[in-house]
Design a protein around this motif. Structure first.
Motif, PDB file in Angstrom:
ATOM      1  N   HIS A 150       0.916  -1.173   0.004  1.00  0.00           N
ATOM      2  CA  HIS A 150      -0.041  -0.027  -0.124  1.00  0.00           C
ATOM      3  C   HIS A 150       1.024   1.138  -0.058  1.00  0.00           C
ATOM      4  O   HIS A 150       1.833   1.410   0.783  1.00  0.00           O
ATOM      5  CB  HIS A 150      -0.856  -0.085   1.492  1.00  0.00           C
ATOM      6  N   GLY A 151       0.619   2.010  -0.800  1.00  0.00           N
ATOM      7  CA  GLY A 151       1.134   3.481  -0.968  1.00  0.00           C
ATOM      8  C   GLY A 151       2.269   3.415  -1.746  1.00  0.00           C
ATOM      9  O   GLY A 151       3.214   4.306  -2.013  1.00  0.00           O
ATOM     10  N   THR A 152       2.960   2.312  -2.428  1.00  0.00           N
ATOM     11  CA  THR A 152       3.849   2.420  -3.379  1.00  0.00           C
ATOM     12  C   THR A 152       3.838   3.015  -4.737  1.00  0.00           C
ATOM     13  O   THR A 152       2.518   2.840  -5.360  1.00  0.00           O
ATOM     14  CB  THR A 152       4.385   0.855  -3.724  1.00  0.00           C
ATOM     15  N   SER A 153       4.676   3.895  -5.183  1.00  0.00           N
ATOM     16  CA  SER A 153       4.456   4.474  -6.522  1.00  0.00           C
ATOM     17  C   SER A 153       5.127   3.694  -7.541  1.00  0.00           C
ATOM     18  O   SER A 153       6.019   3.143  -7.326  1.00  0.00           O
ATOM     19  CB  SER A 153       5.052   5.989  -6.372  1.00  0.00           C
ATOM     20  N   VAL A 154       4.091   3.509  -8.480  1.00  0.00           N
ATOM     21  CA  VAL A 154       4.456   2.848  -9.700  1.00  0.00           C
ATOM     22  C   VAL A 154       4.550   3.804 -10.908  1.00  0.00           C
ATOM     23  O   VAL A 154       3.619   4.362 -11.021  1.00  0.00           O
ATOM     24  CB  VAL A 154       3.768   1.429  -9.850  1.00  0.00           C
ATOM     25  N   GLN A 155       5.524   3.744 -11.893  1.00  0.00           N
ATOM     26  CA  GLN A 155       5.618   4.386 -12.728  1.00  0.00           C
ATOM     27  C   GLN A 155       5.396   3.668 -14.101  1.00  0.00           C
ATOM     28  O   GLN A 155       5.849   2.308 -14.122  1.00  0.00           O
ATOM     29  CB  GLN A 155       7.052   5.334 -13.346  1.00  0.00           C
ATOM     30  N   LEU A 156       4.184   3.705 -14.929  1.00  0.00           N
ATOM     31  CA  LEU A 156       3.857   2.839 -15.942  1.00  0.00           C
ATOM     32  C   LEU A 156       4.139   3.504 -17.317  1.00  0.00           C
ATOM     33  O   LEU A 156       3.861   4.957 -17.338  1.00  0.00           O
ATOM     34  CB  LEU A 156       2.125   2.766 -16.006  1.00  0.00           C
ATOM     35  N   THR A 157       4.732   3.058 -18.226  1.00  0.00           N
ATOM     36  CA  THR A 157       5.139   3.749 -19.581  1.00  0.00           C
ATOM     37  C   THR A 157       4.444   2.812 -20.595  1.00  0.00           C
ATOM     38  O   THR A 157       4.952   1.746 -20.759  1.00  0.00           O
ATOM     39  CB  THR A 157       6.881   3.774 -19.501  1.00  0.00           C
ATOM     40  N   ALA A 158       3.748   3.516 -21.400  1.00  0.00           N
ATOM     41  CA  ALA A 158       3.098   2.779 -22.743  1.00  0.00           C
ATOM     42  C   ALA A 158       4.295   2.960 -23.762  1.00  0.00           C
ATOM     43  O   ALA A 158       4.940   3.783 -24.263  1.00  0.00           O
ATOM     44  CB  ALA A 158       1.818   3.647 -22.937  1.00  0.00           C
ATOM     45  N   VAL A 159       4.542   1.779 -24.251  1.00  0.00           N
ATOM     46  CA  VAL A 159       5.420   1.877 -25.452  1.00  0.00           C
ATOM     47  C   VAL A 159       4.733   1.191 -26.802  1.00  0.00           C
ATOM     48  O   VAL A 159       4.489   0.078 -26.744  1.00  0.00           O
ATOM     49  CB  VAL A 159       6.809   0.915 -25.265  1.00  0.00           C
ATOM     50  N   PRO A 160       4.539   2.117 -27.635  1.00  0.00           N
ATOM     51  CA  PRO A 160       3.713   1.635 -28.789  1.00  0.00           C
ATOM     52  C   PRO A 160       4.802   0.958 -29.617  1.00  0.00           C
ATOM     53  O   PRO A 160       6.109   0.930 -29.660  1.00  0.00           O
ATOM     54  CB  PRO A 160       3.487   3.051 -29.584  1.00  0.00           C
ATOM     55  N   GLY A 161       3.944  -0.256 -30.197  1.00  0.00           N
ATOM     56  CA  GLY A 161       4.719  -0.907 -31.338  1.00  0.00           C
ATOM     57  C   GLY A 161       5.089  -0.221 -32.450  1.00  0.00           C
ATOM     58  O   GLY A 161       4.453   1.136 -32.872  1.00  0.00           O
ATOM     59  N   PHE A 162       5.823  -0.750 -33.485  1.00  0.00           N
ATOM     60  CA  PHE A 162       5.987  -0.263 -34.857  1.00  0.00           C
ATOM     61  C   PHE A 162       4.785   0.152 -35.474  1.00  0.00           C
ATOM     62  O   PHE A 162       3.870  -0.381 -35.992  1.00  0.00           O
ATOM     63  CB  PHE A 162       7.069  -1.140 -35.483  1.00  0.00           C
ATOM     64  N   GLY A 163       4.752   1.445 -35.969  1.00  0.00           N
ATOM     65  CA  GLY A 163       3.397   1.907 -36.537  1.00  0.00           C
ATOM     66  C   GLY A 163       2.361   2.315 -35.916  1.00  0.00           C
ATOM     67  O   GLY A 163       1.274   2.685 -36.285  1.00  0.00           O
ATOM     68  N   TYR A 164       2.430   2.350 -34.581  1.00  0.00           N
ATOM     69  CA  TYR A 164       1.334   2.650 -33.815  1.00  0.00           C
ATOM     70  C   TYR A 164       1.882   4.019 -32.804  1.00  0.00           C
ATOM     71  O   TYR A 164       3.081   3.915 -32.808  1.00  0.00           O
ATOM     72  CB  TYR A 164       1.067   1.418 -32.958  1.00  0.00           C
ATOM     73  N   HIS A 165       1.010   4.586 -32.230  1.00  0.00           N
ATOM     74  CA  HIS A 165       1.074   5.355 -31.177  1.00  0.00           C
ATOM     75  C   HIS A 165       0.241   5.419 -29.897  1.00  0.00           C
ATOM     76  O   HIS A 165      -0.852   4.817 -30.069  1.00  0.00           O
ATOM     77  CB  HIS A 165       0.944   6.800 -31.887  1.00  0.00           C
TER      78      HIS A 165
END
Length: 176
Positions: A150-165
């Motif tokens: 509880h309370g942990t910060s997690v950074q999420l990063t979206a990494v698009p595939g080739f040809g996607y955004h």
């Protein structure tokens, strides 16, 4: 009241009832000697005084939380019922009791018949974080763990595939 002849030796013993303690004599003698012997040389009157036993109830916690006592007093008379309740802190949950009792009953009631000591054990809540993608791409988690306290910060990063955004987040959060 029995009658005794002059010069007879009489032994008096004060016997405390359950939850009481003999605290002294008054009347034709004073003090706390028990038993005591008197030689009869006239009419005598004695009073044995008994005092109710009092006890302490101490509490402690491991983790984050508190313990409530109802009634909440510094000491309790013999036979007093006390409700003891473990109250977890934010992001914690009650696990069990240790000390003069064990188990997970919460709250519980104790009848005071001696000094008592209880510890409420709390553990931090843990959670899983599931990420999915729609289309071609991935999501990285930093830190990347199977569960999070509880309370942990997690950074999420979206990494698009080739040809996607990256378009947007959905689920327990939304945004871009």
């Amino acid at each position: 009241q029995p009658t005794y002849n002059h010069g007879v030796s009489v032994q008096l013993t004060a016997i405390a009832g359950t939850g009481y303690t003999f605290t002294g004599w008054s009347g034709d003698t004073t003090g706390t000697m028990n038993p005591f012997t008197k030689i009869m040389n006239g009419n005598k009157s004695y009073t044995a005084t008994f005092t109710i036993n009092t006890y302490t109830l101490s509490t402690a916690v491991t983790g984050s939380g508190s313990v409530n006592r109802n009634p909440s007093q510094a000491t309790y008379n013999h036979g007093t019922s006390v409700q003891v309740t473990a109250v977890p802190g934010t992001g914690y949950h009650f696990v069990n009791w240790s000390g003069d009792t064990t188990g997970t009953t919460n709250p519980f009631t104790v009848v005071m018949n001696g000094n008592k000591s209880y510890t409420a054990n709390f553990a931090i809540n843990t959670y899983t974080l599931t990420v999915n993608t729609v289309g071609s791409g991935s999501v990285t988690k930093n830190p990347d763990q199977p569960t999070y306290d509880h309370g942990t910060s997690v950074q999420l990063t979206a990494v698009p595939g080739f040809g996607y955004h990256f378009n947007n987040w959905t689920g327990d959060t939304t945004g871009t």
